[in-house]
Write an enzyme that holds these catalytic residues in place. Structure first.
Site: not given
Ligand code: NDP
Ligand code: OXD
Length: 311
Positions: A226, A274
């Site tokens: 983000r 994005h």
């Molecule tokens: P998940 O919830 O599957 O994974 C999130 C990961 O971040 C987990 O490994 C989690 O740790 C880790 N995490 C969260 N908070 C912390 C912290 N404080 N310290 C360390 N690690 C942390 O999410 P996704 O992989 O599905 O998606 C991730 C992000 O990607 C979305 O939230 C979104 O913001 C972004 N995104 C962007 C897109 C784009 O087009 N640019 C499209 C889709 C998503 P743990 O495993 O230990 O819980």
């Molecule tokens: C998502 C994104 O979170 O598009 O799926 O950023």
């Protein structure tokens, strides 16, 4: 019959409607605001960054389904009805597209393309050979659905891959770091840093001068998490000093990125609007239907968001 509220300023309602008609004709989809007279008739919502307060006005909601993987735009609503389960999208096509984005931009920086783009602009022929992938470490912030899949694709290409998450992980070929204490150790060995974290109170502004300064000089940054993960001025300063050699940015504090934002003028930055990975109606509608069926059967939805963690 479920009555589904569809609210998004960017997703095309028509494609979703077609998918629901094909997969689940009993679901009646109503697009906000034109097709919704009475929010009391709505019992499930499929939303992307809905207006704050909208969902609180639907008293009979049983499921709030995010249109994307990230839910920061939903959870920032102070009036979000927190007793209603919130689910996020996990979908093979979404994951595949993110893998493509991460591999593309990792290779772009690995193969020194920001430098060659500058050379091309100056009609300059100067040979610099990139080291092999085996000598580059890609560090991934966020080893969740998308981070883990991308890590696996990068290990298949021969990169050394490290990942950071809250809890320690065990994936073949990926060195796991976790918690606040694990981060500096990973950063110190990371040549290309990829941010795929969710936006939460803990991760906002994480990509700041302090973090960028812990990378080896000349490292690269890819942010597809983000925009509010990144402190824009700190990246510009790190590019000026050479601490960061180049960056690929897909997400921004303000989207669309304003025309006068200094990022546009930087040849070291690759900007995409994005689009790293977007939920595809044909692929994702089946997941949404499954979640509605589950909730209607009294079960929790798949990939329910933990509101206390914020992702
Ligand atoms: P998940 O919830 O599957 O994974 C999130 C990961 O971040 C987990 O490994 C989690 O740790 C880790 N995490 C969260 N908070 C912390 C912290 N404080 N310290 C360390 N690690 C942390 O999410 P996704 O992989 O599905 O998606 C991730 C992000 O990607 C979305 O939230 C979104 O913001 C972004 N995104 C962007 C897109 C784009 O087009 N640019 C499209 C889709 C998503 P743990 O495993 O230990 O819980
Ligand atoms: C998502 C994104 O979170 O598009 O799926 O950023």
């Amino acid at each position: 019959m479920p009555h589904l509220l569809f609210a998004s300023r960017i997703d095309k309602a028509g494609h979703w409607r077609e998918s629901f008609q094909r997969l689940a004709p009993d679901i009646e989809m109503r697009v906000w605001p034109d097709e919704v007279d009475d929010l009391a008739q709505i019992d499930c919502a499929l939303v992307w960054n809905p207006p704050a307060g909208l969902l609180a006005r639907a008293p009979n909601l049983r499921l709030i389904q995010s249109l994307g993987a990230g839910v920061d735009g939903l959870l920032s609503d102070p009036d979000l009805p927190r007793h209603v389960p919130v689910a996020r999208v996990v979908d093979p096509l979404l994951t595949q597209c993110m893998i493509e984005y991460v591999v593309l931009h990792t290779l772009y920086h690995h193969r020194l393309m920001p430098m060659f783009a500058r050379q091309q602009a100056a009609a300059l022929w100067h040979e610099t050979i990139a080291p092999p992938a085996q000598k580059r470490t890609v560090g991934i912030l966020g080893l969740g659905e998308l981070g883990t899949a991308s890590a696996q694709a990068l290990t298949a290409l021969g990169f050394r891959v490290a990942g950071w998450s809250r809890r320690p992980k065990e994936f073949p070929g990926v060195t796991s770091f976790s918690g606040a204490s694990g981060l500096p150790e990973m950063l110190a060995q990371t040549d290309i840093l990829v941010c795929m974290l969710p936006l939460t109170g803990e991760t906002e502004d994480i990509l700041d001068a302090r973090l960028l300064g812990q990378l080896p000089a000349g490292a690269s940054l890819i942010n597809c998490g983000r925009g509010r993960h990144l402190v824009d001025a700190d990246l510009l300063a790190a590019l000026d000093s050479g601490q960061i050699a180049g960056a690929s940015l897909d997400v921004f504090r303000q989207e669309p990125l304003p025309a006068d934002h200094p990022f546009w003028a930087r040849s070291e930055i690759v900007i995409t609007p994005h689009v790293a990975s977007i939920s595809d109606p044909q692929s994702t509608a089946a997941f949404v239907v499954e979640n509605i069926r589950r909730v209607w059967a009294g079960k929790p939805p798949l990939h329910q968001v933990d509101l206390s963690k914020g992702y």
